[in-house]
Design a protein around this motif. Structure first.
Motif, mmCIF file in Angstrom:
data_model
loop_
_atom_site.group_PDB
_atom_site.id
_atom_site.type_symbol
_atom_site.label_atom_id
_atom_site.label_comp_id
_atom_site.label_asym_id
_atom_site.label_seq_id
_atom_site.Cartn_x
_atom_site.Cartn_y
_atom_site.Cartn_z
ATOM 1 N N ALA A 219 -46.191 -17.063 16.646
ATOM 2 C CA ALA A 219 -46.655 -16.203 15.557
ATOM 3 C C ALA A 219 -45.475 -15.457 14.966
ATOM 4 N N ALA A 220 -45.467 -15.366 13.644
ATOM 5 C CA ALA A 220 -44.408 -14.650 12.944
ATOM 6 C C ALA A 220 -44.877 -14.369 11.529
ATOM 7 N N ARG A 221 -44.198 -13.449 10.860
ATOM 8 C CA ARG A 221 -44.519 -13.171 9.456
ATOM 9 C C ARG A 221 -44.215 -14.385 8.592
ATOM 10 N N ASN A 222 -43.123 -15.070 8.894
ATOM 11 C CA ASN A 222 -42.723 -16.261 8.158
ATOM 12 C C ASN A 222 -42.661 -17.429 9.129
ATOM 13 N N THR A 223 -43.621 -18.334 9.043
ATOM 14 C CA THR A 223 -43.667 -19.463 9.978
ATOM 15 C C THR A 223 -42.898 -20.677 9.480
ATOM 16 N N ASP A 224 -42.444 -20.652 8.229
ATOM 17 C CA ASP A 224 -41.709 -21.808 7.699
ATOM 18 C C ASP A 224 -40.472 -22.111 8.541
ATOM 19 N N LYS A 225 -39.829 -21.050 9.012
ATOM 20 C CA LYS A 225 -38.590 -21.210 9.779
ATOM 21 C C LYS A 225 -38.837 -21.781 11.174
ATOM 22 N N LEU A 226 -40.109 -21.904 11.574
ATOM 23 C CA LEU A 226 -40.440 -22.322 12.930
ATOM 24 C C LEU A 226 -40.877 -23.775 13.030
ATOM 25 N N ALA A 227 -40.814 -24.508 11.920
ATOM 26 C CA ALA A 227 -41.317 -25.882 11.905
ATOM 27 C C ALA A 227 -40.618 -26.763 12.935
ATOM 28 N N ALA A 228 -39.293 -26.663 13.001
ATOM 29 C CA ALA A 228 -38.549 -27.508 13.932
ATOM 30 C C ALA A 228 -38.882 -27.161 15.383
ATOM 31 N N LEU A 229 -38.960 -25.870 15.696
ATOM 32 C CA LEU A 229 -39.294 -25.450 17.057
ATOM 33 C C LEU A 229 -40.709 -25.893 17.420
ATOM 34 N N ALA A 230 -41.635 -25.777 16.486
ATOM 35 C CA ALA A 230 -43.009 -26.200 16.740
ATOM 36 C C ALA A 230 -43.073 -27.694 17.027
ATOM 37 N N ARG B 70 -52.177 -21.513 28.357
ATOM 38 C CA ARG B 70 -51.701 -21.199 27.015
ATOM 39 C C ARG B 70 -50.699 -20.043 27.078
ATOM 40 N N ALA B 71 -49.821 -20.012 26.083
ATOM 41 C CA ALA B 71 -48.874 -18.915 25.934
ATOM 42 C C ALA B 71 -48.737 -18.585 24.457
ATOM 43 N N LEU B 72 -48.585 -17.307 24.157
ATOM 44 C CA LEU B 72 -48.431 -16.835 22.785
ATOM 45 C C LEU B 72 -47.137 -16.043 22.677
ATOM 46 N N ILE B 73 -46.337 -16.370 21.673
ATOM 47 C CA ILE B 73 -45.104 -15.631 21.402
ATOM 48 C C ILE B 73 -45.224 -15.020 20.014
ATOM 49 N N VAL B 74 -45.179 -13.699 19.946
ATOM 50 C CA VAL B 74 -45.300 -12.978 18.680
ATOM 51 C C VAL B 74 -43.928 -12.442 18.290
ATOM 52 N N GLY B 75 -43.499 -12.784 17.086
ATOM 53 C CA GLY B 75 -42.163 -12.409 16.650
ATOM 54 C C GLY B 75 -41.150 -13.461 17.051
ATOM 55 N N THR B 76 -41.482 -14.709 16.769
ATOM 56 C CA THR B 76 -40.639 -15.817 17.205
ATOM 57 C C THR B 76 -39.427 -15.978 16.304
ATOM 58 N N GLY B 77 -38.288 -16.136 16.931
ATOM 59 C CA GLY B 77 -37.044 -16.378 16.216
ATOM 60 C C GLY B 77 -36.230 -17.422 16.947
ATOM 61 N N PRO B 78 -34.960 -17.586 16.580
ATOM 62 C CA PRO B 78 -34.142 -18.655 17.156
ATOM 63 C C PRO B 78 -33.510 -18.326 18.505
ATOM 64 N N GLY B 79 -33.673 -17.114 19.012
ATOM 65 C CA GLY B 79 -33.002 -16.711 20.240
ATOM 66 C C GLY B 79 -33.861 -16.822 21.476
ATOM 67 N N PHE B 80 -34.077 -15.680 22.138
ATOM 68 C CA PHE B 80 -34.829 -15.640 23.389
ATOM 69 C C PHE B 80 -36.221 -16.239 23.254
ATOM 70 N N SER B 81 -36.937 -15.891 22.193
ATOM 71 C CA SER B 81 -38.317 -16.367 22.065
ATOM 72 C C SER B 81 -38.364 -17.880 21.940
ATOM 73 N N ALA B 82 -37.409 -18.466 21.209
ATOM 74 C CA ALA B 82 -37.362 -19.922 21.107
ATOM 75 C C ALA B 82 -37.054 -20.550 22.458
ATOM 76 N N SER B 83 -36.144 -19.933 23.195
ATOM 77 C CA SER B 83 -35.805 -20.445 24.526
ATOM 78 C C SER B 83 -37.000 -20.376 25.462
ATOM 79 N N LEU B 84 -37.763 -19.280 25.389
ATOM 80 C CA LEU B 84 -38.937 -19.170 26.251
ATOM 81 C C LEU B 84 -40.006 -20.176 25.835
ATOM 82 N N ALA B 85 -40.149 -20.408 24.538
ATOM 83 C CA ALA B 85 -41.109 -21.411 24.076
ATOM 84 C C ALA B 85 -40.778 -22.776 24.679
ATOM 85 N N ARG B 86 -39.509 -23.128 24.666
ATOM 86 C CA ARG B 86 -39.094 -24.413 25.249
ATOM 87 C C ARG B 86 -39.344 -24.443 26.754
#
Length: 230
Positions: A37-48, A9-25
């Protein structure tokens, strides 16, 4: 407790469209089960959807919310935890709103402490794990009209150094990643002079750090574009 044969498992806190998204992929490609994990997860639907990640709403500067996050197996069992949350306020020091300054330090440094503390508690029980902290140029040198961000990132760097000396001998790898330059994105395309850092390249460097042999662990890596303008 996770099955010994289950994917890591891996956890990314403070996920956005840059480095964290690249590491998630990158992690998903390697078979990790990723939690975002983020304050606003709506923006992460596509990445998820792209990475098969689970989404978790969390204000990383709130001790109760961070503790609640790590009550969930997606966080508690994470072998890799990235703290990438950031906030900044700019302007002449004499004009800054103290509450904005407080928020900058809370997100950049205090939240990192909260997440690292929780992650370390679980990793130490297993005797393994990697904690990544995303730093910046501001953690190495303070820039004019950016005192709060420098304060937060200098504190983050100090946290990383202290944690590395404390946790490395116990089997937990801590890496502070200095991203010394601007990161390329859709909102910030490269102007054509190769002065912005590719987020996928940052993720590749981070993944290489995750894979390091403990006989030669990095406590800090510094990444910058090969052509600098600063």
């Amino acid at each position: 407790m996770a099955s010994p044969h289950a994917p890591p498992r891996a956890l990314i806190v403070g996920t956005g469209p840059g480095f964290s998204a690249s590491l998630a992929r990158r992690l998903a490609m390697e078979g990790y089960r990723v939690a975002l994990a983020a304050r606003n997860t709506d923006k992460l639907a596509a990445l998820a959807a792209e990475t098969g990640a689970t989404l978790h709403q969390c204000d990383a500067s709130d001790p109760a919310q961070v503790a609640a996050l790590f009550q969930q197996p997606e966080a508690a069992e994470a072998e890799v935890v990235l703290y990438n949350a950031s906030f900044r306020v700019r302007g002449p020091t004499i004009d800054l709103d103290p509450e904005d300054v407080r928020r900058t330090i809370e997100v950049c440094a205090f939240g990192a402490f909260l997440v690292a503390q929780q992650a370390a508690r679980h990793m130490l029980k297993r005797g393994s794990g990697t904690i990544l902290l995303t730093g910046a140029s501001a953690g190495v040198k303070g820039f004019r009209q950016s005192a709060p961000f420098a304060m937060g990132k200098f504190a983050l760097r100090g946290l990383g150094q202290a944690l590395a000396r404390e946790l490395h001998p116990q089997g937990v790898h801590v890496v502070h990643i200095v991203v010394d330059g601007g990161i390329r994105s859709e909102r910030r395309p490269d102007p054509g002079d190769n002065t912005l850092i590719d987020p996928d390249a940052i993720a590749e460097a981070a993944f290489a750090a995750i894979r390091q042999n403990r006989s030669a662990w990095s406590a800090e890596i510094e990444l910058r574009p090969w052509v600098e303008t600063f």
